[in-house]
Each structure stands twice: as structure tokens, then as C-alpha cells.
Design a protein around this motif. Structure first.
Motif, PDB file in Angstrom:
ATOM      1  N   LEU A 365      36.731  44.597  35.591  1.00  0.00           N
ATOM      2  CA  LEU A 365      36.569  43.613  36.661  1.00  0.00           C
ATOM      3  C   LEU A 365      37.374  44.002  37.894  1.00  0.00           C
ATOM      4  CD1 LEU A 365      36.798  40.415  34.446  1.00  0.00           C
ATOM      5  CD2 LEU A 365      34.799  41.087  35.789  1.00  0.00           C
ATOM      6  N   LEU A 366      38.569  44.538  37.669  1.00  0.00           N
ATOM      7  CA  LEU A 366      39.397  44.992  38.781  1.00  0.00           C
ATOM      8  C   LEU A 366      38.722  46.140  39.521  1.00  0.00           C
ATOM      9  CD1 LEU A 366      42.141  44.720  40.229  1.00  0.00           C
ATOM     10  CD2 LEU A 366      43.056  46.391  38.608  1.00  0.00           C
ATOM     11  N   SER A 367      38.154  47.078  38.775  1.00  0.00           N
ATOM     12  CA  SER A 367      37.451  48.208  39.384  1.00  0.00           C
ATOM     13  C   SER A 367      36.221  47.749  40.149  1.00  0.00           C
ATOM     14  CB  SER A 367      37.033  49.216  38.302  1.00  0.00           C
ATOM     15  OG  SER A 367      38.153  49.781  37.674  1.00  0.00           O
ATOM     16  N   ASP A 368      35.653  46.637  39.725  1.00  0.00           N
ATOM     17  CA  ASP A 368      34.436  46.125  40.351  1.00  0.00           C
ATOM     18  C   ASP A 368      34.740  45.199  41.535  1.00  0.00           C
ATOM     19  OD1 ASP A 368      31.680  46.358  40.299  1.00  0.00           O
ATOM     20  OD2 ASP A 368      31.380  44.561  39.106  1.00  0.00           O
ATOM     21  N   GLY A 369      36.026  45.030  41.821  1.00  0.00           N
ATOM     22  CA  GLY A 369      36.397  44.172  42.946  1.00  0.00           C
ATOM     23  C   GLY A 369      36.317  42.691  42.650  1.00  0.00           C
TER      24      GLY A 369
END
Length: 503
Positions: A365-369
Motif C-alpha cells: 500500500l505504501l508503494s502504491d501511494g
């Protein structure tokens, strides 16, 4: 009716694109829109910062996008829920609807309020299927023609199935697979209904009609489950696992088997009972909403729901990929399943596999913004590890660093600084000043200070970090090289600022 409209639209207008959207939750809608963007190759759809909903809406609203039909299935609430998960926020269904004369929209719902809110006067209320239509449908799905003697028995069976299409299809599939007579199926169905009746309690009067409809489908499904358990335990396992994840786009690799042939045989069995819908192009399966619900009810009544939920989490841990760019498409597909399983797990959060899956979801989720969702999971991880492992355990410190990174990505510098300062203090005390983790924490805090304009403090901290990195890692280590380059840039910026002030 929605399927019939989709087929007729494509038959009459080959240039019209038809898209099916799961409107039962945010996760389903988000995944459906991501799939549309990928298939249409909309520029920027795979950018980790992209708002897929807006990209698809804007694209379909353009005049040169061509004609399209969007079918929003199971739109039973104007506010799309996050599927009961601890992550994500509710969103309005209306926000997903493109505005264009070239884009037609059909919603299927069991909620009259949703129909009136979204469609206003353009509402078609479906009536119960007529007896003749139901019998025609049964005959269409049966492998053998009904004899004249079986016609009255078929009418009785259809009444028992409440003329529901899904129940009719499942009944026909059972008869085809077991090669039994119609009357024998009615006897088995009656026995199953009596068994189910014993476990029914507290059915509210205002939900009785809804319950009776679901009960017809549940009874046919329960009968099929018992037969599948007898014929193929592996196929039954797949059904139970599928009941513990999101019902859409269940990847075949999630269904573990000794060999690909055994997996294919098991899937063929549950498909022959019309319990799943295959997506050959995506190598995945879908479950009908009511099949998914009835499966969970069947497992729950036998006290096995917790056991199968944990089994699903274990398997998800195995197949959930690392959050690298190359895996984005896959983990976007896996996220709805992981979030669903985690939200329905009642085991203590200390479980290694559960927390490992939480970590993988948060990092993806962090990588996906999707920072708010990532933050919620990172907080959950940190609090759990503090409680179970203690404030000074390396895993707890890693959780703190991940949460601080989420704050930084959202521009919440002060919160990131406070958390990083605590983390660095603990690392220094527990691991020592020269430990690689301590050095990483030192560099991260320096970057956060610099981003807030505390340049002199950032330079001082990074100078200390560079000195220790040179001593511990060596001058040629990538971390040392990177820190020295950054330090040089910051010093130049400091000099420039001093010159501007003097000027």
C-alpha cells in the motif's frame, strides 16, 4: 438480465466496450477500475501515485473514447464499504460513475434506496421468474431431456427452489454430475433442507423474504458441498479457502496442489457444479456473492471458519509478492484477498504469519501511494510488536521506521521526526552507535530534519553518520558513498543560504 444485456450489446455493436464492475466494496471497485485501465492501456494507469478511479472516469468521459457499457454489479449501498477491513475509507458509488453520453451505466441492486438515489426514475424492478421460464431454464441446463412423467416433478422442484436462477443452475449441475433422477434430487434436497432447518435461529420477520430466497440457494449449495467433499477433498478445500478471501479474481496459484494437473482436476469439479466462474485469461476464479455467503455460513456452522481463515492467511503469505515495481500488478490483485482474510481473522494478532501478511500489505500500500491505508496497518504492526516483543526488539524498531516513512511520504514531517528520534535513541542504546540499523536510523532522521528546513541540525547528524559509516562499512560501501554525496550537497546549500543572508 444484466448478462443478457451485455451479450446483446456486444452482438449489436462490436465497437462498444462492456465492463463488469464489482460494486459491493471499495476493494472490488478499485480492482475493477484497475483492470479496465490496464485493458484499455490508459496512459499513467500503472503509476504508483495515480488515482485509477479518476483516470478511468476521465478516459471514458472523453468523446474519442468510443461507446462503452459499465455494469455495476451488487451495488447495494451508495457508500462503498471497505469490506469490513481495518484499512481504507468508505467512498461514494456516485464518484465512480463517468459522465458521458457515450458511456451507458447499468446498476444491479437489491436496495430500492440505492436505485432511487442513483438512477432516479430509470428503474427496472425484476419480478419472480415465471414457472414456464424457470422450467425452460432447468431444461436448458440439464444434460438429458425431461420425460413427460418428470414434468410435474420438475414443477414441484422449481417451486421448492423459489424459481431462483442460481438455485436452478446449481440443481441442474448436481443432477448432471451425479446422474440421478429428478425425484431422487428432490428427496436429497428435502433431507438437506431439514438438516439446515435445525440450525436456523432468530430469523427476523423483516428479513424473512430475503432469508427464504437465500435459503433456497444455500440448500442447493450445501447439498453440492457434501457431494464434492465425498468426490474430491481437494476441491472442497478450494471452496473453503475461497470462502475466506474476497470472492472476485481468486488467483489459481493461491490454490495449492501437489501438481498442476491435480489442481486443474479439482477446479474442474467445482466448476462443473457451477459454484465458480473461471477467468481463463487472468488465471483466476470468481464466486457469486450468494455462493460466497452461503459457503461461509456452512463453514461457520461447523465451527471451522476460524481454522480456514488462518489457512487462507498462511497460503496468502506464501504467494503475496514483494512490493517491488515489477510485482505491482500481482500485489494489487492480491490485496483485496489479504485485507479480507485479515479483517475476518479472530486469532490473536501475535501470529507470525498474520503479522507477516499485515507487513506485506502495508508495504504494498505504501508503494502504491495509499498512505492512509498503509499507516493504519503500520500502526497495528507497531502496537502489536510493542505489546508482544517489547519496545526494544528489532522487529518493533523496524515497524517504527516503516510508520515514520509513511508519515514522511505524507509530508507529516514533525510526526516522522518525533518517531525517528525515539527509534534512533533506542537503536543507539540497544544495538550500539555503530550498528547498521542505527546508522540507517541516523540517516533517515537527518533527511527528515533537512526536509523541515533544519539544515544545520541535519548536516551535523549526517556528518556523524558519515564518520561512523566510513569506520564500520568502509569508504566504498554504497551507503557511505551516498551519505557523503548528500552531505556535500547539503553543505553547498548551507553556504548558498548564508551568502543570500549576507547579501
Amino acid at each position: 438480465m444484466a448478462l443478457e444485456l451485455a451479450y446483446r450489446t456486444r452482438k449489436q455493436n462490436k465497437s462498444c466496450s462492456v465492463f463488469w464492475i464489482d460494486a459491493s466494496s471499495i476493494g472490488g471497485a478499485h480492482h475493477s477500475y484497475t483492470d479496465i485501465a490496464r485493458k484499455l492501456k490508459i496512459p499513467g494507469w500503472d503509476n504508483e501515485k495515480a488515482d485509477v478511479k479518476q483516470i478511468v472516469k476521465l478516459h471514458l468521459s472523453r468523446r474519442d473514447a468510443g461507446q462503452s457499457l459499465l455494469i455495476f454489479d451488487n451495488a447495494d449501498s451508495v457508500n462503498l464499504s471497505s469490506n469490513g477491513t481495518s484499512v481504507g475509507r468508505d467512498a461514494s458509488l456516485i464518484d465512480y460513475l463517468p459522465q458521458s453520453k457515450h458511456c451507458s451505466i447499468l446498476l444491479t441492486t437489491t436496495n430500492n434506496d440505492v436505485a432511487r438515489t442513483v438512477a432516479s426514475y430509470k428503474i427496472i424492478e425484476l419480478q419472480e421468474m415465471e414457472q414456464d421460464t424457470a422450467q425452460s431454464m432447468l431444461e436448458q441446463y440439464l444434460d438429458t431431456l425431461l420425460s413427460r412423467d418428470e414434468q410435474p416433478k420438475a414443477r414441484l422442484l422449481l417451486q421448492e427452489l423459489s424459481h431462483l436462477p442460481l438455485a436452478i443452475v446449481q440443481a441442474a449441475a448436481y443432477i448432471n454430475n451425479t446422474n440421478i433422477m429428478l425425484q431422487d434430487y428432490r428427496i436429497r434436497l428435502s433431507q438437506q433442507a431439514q438438516a439446515d432447518l435445525k440450525s436456523i435461529s432468530d430469523v427476523l420477520d423483516n428479513k424473512l423474504q430475503e432469508y427464504n430466497g437465500k435459503n433456497s440457494i444455500a440448500t442447493t449449495l450445501h447439498l453440492s458441498i457434501e457431494q464434492i467433499r465425498h468426490d474430491s477433498p481437494l476441491a472442497a478445500e478450494y471452496l473453503f479457502l475461497a470462502a475466506c478471501v474476497d470472492r472476485k479474481d481468486i488467483l489459481l496459484e493461491f490454490l495449492e496442489a501437489p501438481s498442476s494437473r491435480e489442481r486443474e482436476d479439482a477446479i474442474r469439479i467445482i466448476n462443473s457444479y457451477r459454484l465458480v466462474m473461471r477467468r481463463p485469461a487472468e488465471s483466476s476464479l470468481d464466486l457469486h456473492r450468494m455462493v460466497h455467503s452461503a459457503l461461509r455460513e456452512w463453514i461457520g456452522k461447523r465451527g471451522m471458519l476460524g481454522e480456514w481463515t488462518e489457512a487462507a492467511i498462511t497460503q496468502l503469505c506464501k504467494v503475496f509478492p514483494h512490493d517491488s515495481h515489477g510485482n505491482r500488478s500481482k500485489w494489487r490483485r492480491m490485496l483485496p484477498h489479504a485485507k479480507y482474510a485479515l479483517s475476518h481473522s479472530h486469532r490473536n494478532e501475535e501470529g507470525t504469519e498474520k503479522m507477516d501478511l499485515v507487513r506485506k500489505c502495508a508495504e504494498a500500500l505504501l508503494s502504491d501511494g495509499r498512505y492512509n491505508e498503509a499507516e493504519t496497518l503500520f500502526v497495528q504492526m507497531m502496537e502489536t510488536r510493542k505489546r508482544v516483543l517489547g519496545d526494544e526488539h528489532p522487529d518493533t524498531l523496524t515497524s517504527m521506521a516503516n510508520l515514520a516513512s509513511t508519515y514522511r511520504d505524507q509530508g507529516r514531517w514533525k510526526e516522522a521526526e518525533e518517531l525517528q528520534a525515539i527509534e534512533l535513541q533506542i537503536c543507539s542504546r540497544v544495538l550500539g552507535d555503530e550498528h547498521p540499523s542505527t546508522l540507517t536510523s541516523m540517516a533517515n532522521l537527518a533527511f527528515t530534519l533537512q526536509s523541515q528546513g533544519s539544515v544545520s541540525e541535519a548536516v551535523s547528524l549526517l556528518e556523524n553518520c558519515c564518520e561512523l559509516q566510513t569506520k564500520v562499512l568502509g569508504l566504498k560501501h554504497p551507503d557511505t558513498v551516498s551519505s557523503h554525496q548528500t552531505l556535500t550537497e547539503w553543505r553547498l546549500e548551507t553556504i548558498q543560504l548564508e551568502d543570500e543572508d549576507d547579501g
